[in-house]
Design an enzyme around this catalytic site. Structure first.
Site, PDB file in Angstrom:
ATOM      1  N   GLU A 109      28.872  34.686  49.201  1.00 25.39           N
ATOM      2  CA  GLU A 109      29.240  35.531  50.345  1.00 25.39           C
ATOM      3  C   GLU A 109      29.500  34.679  51.588  1.00 25.39           C
ATOM      4  O   GLU A 109      30.412  34.942  52.364  1.00 25.39           O
ATOM      5  CB  GLU A 109      28.131  36.555  50.659  1.00 25.39           C
ATOM      6  N   ARG A 113      33.284  34.658  53.233  1.00 27.37           N
ATOM      7  CA  ARG A 113      33.412  35.324  54.529  1.00 27.37           C
ATOM      8  C   ARG A 113      33.386  34.338  55.695  1.00 27.37           C
ATOM      9  O   ARG A 113      34.213  34.408  56.594  1.00 27.37           O
ATOM     10  CB  ARG A 113      32.302  36.363  54.724  1.00 27.37           C
ATOM     11  N   ASP A 165      34.942  40.095  38.725  1.00 28.47           N
ATOM     12  CA  ASP A 165      36.291  40.195  39.306  1.00 28.47           C
ATOM     13  C   ASP A 165      36.951  38.892  39.758  1.00 28.47           C
ATOM     14  O   ASP A 165      38.005  38.489  39.253  1.00 28.47           O
ATOM     15  CB  ASP A 165      36.295  41.209  40.457  1.00 28.47           C
ATOM     16  N   GLU A 209      40.660  47.008  48.037  1.00 26.31           N
ATOM     17  CA  GLU A 209      41.423  46.571  46.857  1.00 26.31           C
ATOM     18  C   GLU A 209      42.697  47.373  46.587  1.00 26.31           C
ATOM     19  O   GLU A 209      43.711  46.812  46.176  1.00 26.31           O
ATOM     20  CB  GLU A 209      40.529  46.563  45.612  1.00 26.31           C
TER      21      GLU A 209
END
Ligand code: NAG
Ligand code: NAG
Ligand code: NAG
Length: 540
Positions: free
Chosen positions: A129, A133, A272, A430
């Protein structure tokens, strides 16, 4: 008779006009520039509210107007500010009416980053993360700041280097070179996942490569590149990934050995972006190996996971919770909706479809990927269009003919249902992301139309309690919707950015690659790569 006919005819005409007026003002867009302005205004509503009532804090609740930081030490990580920056740069560059306010936001953020943000803190952070980010946000801000000569790019780059150097320490603390999931920023101690038997999520350590490779590209320091790519070697040698596994990865990996744990294969959470970063590394760095690995995985997806719903044959990607030989579970996370855009970019490499079809690389496999890209994007659009609020829930289950559990919400056309615990909407990107890619590759207006409908639904149904900002939803499957009262940083970093890009003209998708948090990096120049001696250092 004549008179009566005229009268009833005009009533019908009037009703038709009224219906059309109401319908068209709600769901048909006119000037794209006007839609961009609406989206900028939405961004600024969230931003103004945050900067007035929670500026600098990592977590903000727009209805309660409360805030806190995530680190145990109480120090901020810049979560919302750093994630938002490049959206402000992008909107600033193309806006006509909001330039000065966006510039103010950029410079305030820069000052905060320069003066308030330090990574020398006793904070245990998730490496994935923090990379996508924070390093992603800082590096993209560096890119934009350099490009537009706005602000001081070195502030962003130096912060990114400082943070990456701290995270880099995690790669040498296992024999395999696969990092544990977290690290303490001050002590450099890497920390194994507290749950899941210490497993790392497979998508986590395979979603650091764009950021680390871009850092090597701009600094000339090869270490970041090497550390990030070394995770693949054990993954492909310890597991029969290119053999019986058909390029598909279980969602957990033992970081000490590189061996997969369990058999759960899915393209939703924890799986993913493994697939996403294979293709995107190829697009960013031109390393052919990653296209081949992506290709193997896409073949596996087609062979094992793609299915059709009943009764209308919506194409979806299911899950294999008990391994590839087990049954297909027809559940699909909203997260999986990135696949439409990814497959489209994999087929065309960012060229408009008419040009891509004439390129040397075009073949029947790419044509089939392209078809799947369009079909999946349509399915994801239907997940919005069929819902009462016009917003898709976090998870849907497609109708494969099995009995539908009681208390589920069933879509009007019957193709999918939603379980009681899955009715939330986190304002995720998405679907609009895939729609944006397909629009720019086709210029087919239907994609803007779909995106516009989704944008109107966000605007209407995700307002915070005072109506002055936006919030994620606890329940989007009823109207009025129910708020979760949270500002997700990806609402600012991704969802509004992709919507804005959808309504921009002249977006050239061959020039930049978006990381999994929608932070854009410029495609690498091969001459510079050669000069810096940056190249693939492993083979499967
Ligand atoms: C910035 O805006 C100009 C003018 O609209 C445009 O030509 C240019 O491509 C934009 N730059 C980027 C990086 O989007
Ligand atoms: C290059 O990056 C590595 C990894 O973070 C770091 O340890 C090293 O000090 C850097 N080298 C230079 C010359 O900055
Ligand atoms: C790549 O970099 C080289 C060396 O800096 C430069 O001469 C060349 O114009 C660049 N190519 C592109 C396509 O930007």
């Amino acid at each position: 008779m004549f008179g009566k006919g005229v009268a009833s005819g005009s009533v019908v005409a009037l009703l038709a006009i009224l219906w059309f007026w109401r319908h068209s003002t709600e769901t048909t867009f006119g000037d794209p520039a006007e839609v961009r302005e609406q989206i900028e205004e939405a961004f600024l509503k969230s931003w103004r509210d945050y900067s007035l009532h929670g500026f600098g804090f990592d977590v903000y609740k727009p209805s309660a107007r409360t805030y806190h930081n995530m680190a145990r030490s109480g120090d901020p990580l810049g979560w919302i500010i750093v994630d938002s920056l490049d959206t402000m740069f992008m909107m600033y560059n193309s806006s006509t009416t909001h330039r000065s306010e966006l510039l103010k936001g950029i410079l305030e953020s820069q000052t905060w980053i320069d003066n308030q943000l330090t990574y020398d803190i006793d904070a245990e952070v998730n490496i994935f993360e923090t990379t996508i980010r924070m390093i992603g946000g800082l590096l993209s801000a560096y890119y934009w700041s350099t490009l537009l000569t706005v602000g001081n790019p070195n502030i962003y780059l130096n912060k990114a280097v400082d943070l990456a150097d701290r995270l880099s320490l995690a790669f040498s603390q296992t024999k395999s070179g696969i990092p544990y999931s977290s690290i303490n920023l001050r002590t450099g101690q890497a920390i194994k996942n507290h749950v899941d038997d210490g497993a790392s999520s497979t998508a986590e350590f395979t979603t650091l490569q764009l950021e680390f490779k871009y850092l090597s590209y701009v600094t000339g320091n090869k270490s970041y590149w090497q550390l990030a790519e070394q995770v693949y070697s054990p993954l492909y040698s310890v597991n029969p990934l290119l053999g019986p596994m058909d390029g598909l990865v279980p969602i957990y990996t033992d970081p000490d050995s590189g061996r997969f744990m369990g058999k759960n294969v899915r393209l939703g959470s924890r799986g993913d972006s493994f697939y996403e970063y294979l293709l995107k590394q190829y697009l960013l760095t031109h390393e052919k190996l990653y296209y081949d690995l992506y290709r193997a995985s896409v073949e596996g997806v087609k062979r094992h996971l793609v299915a059709l719903s009943q009764p209308n044959n919506l194409v979806y990607i299911g899950e294999k919770p008990w391994g590839l030989r087990g049954p297909l579970d027809s559940k699909m996370d909203h997260l999986v909706c990135f696949m439409g855009g990814l497959l489209a970019m994999g087929a065309t490499e960012g060229l408009p479809i008419s040009k891509a079809r004439k390129a040397d690389f075009w073949d029947t496999t790419r044509e089939s990927d392209w078809q799947l890209a369009q079909d999946l994007t349509y399915t994801c659009y239907k997940m919005y269009e069929q819902s009462p609020s016009g917003l898709a829930p976090e998870i849907v289950v497609f109708n494969d003919g099995a009995v539908i559990p009681q208390k589920s919400w069933v879509s009007p056309q019957g193709d999918f249902y939603v379980k009681p615990n899955d009715r939330h909407n986190l304002q995720r990107p998405e679907t609009v992301e895939s729609i944006m890619f397909l629009y720019h590759l086709t210029k087919d207006k239907k994609y803007r139309q779909w995106g516009y409908e989704i944008w109107r639904s966000f605007d209407k149904h995700t307002r915070s309690s005072r109506g002055k900002a936006y919030s994620s939803l606890q329940d989007c499957m009823r109207v009025p919707t129910k708020l979760l009262d949270n500002l997700e940083s990806f609402w600012l970093a991704e969802t509004l950015k992709y919507l804005h890009l959808l309504f921009q003209d002249n977006v050239d998708l061959t020039k930049a690659v978006f990381n999994t948090e929608a932070h854009a990096f410029p495609v690498f120049n091969t001459t510079i790569l050669r000069e810096l001696d940056l190249k693939t250092g492993w083979a499967p």
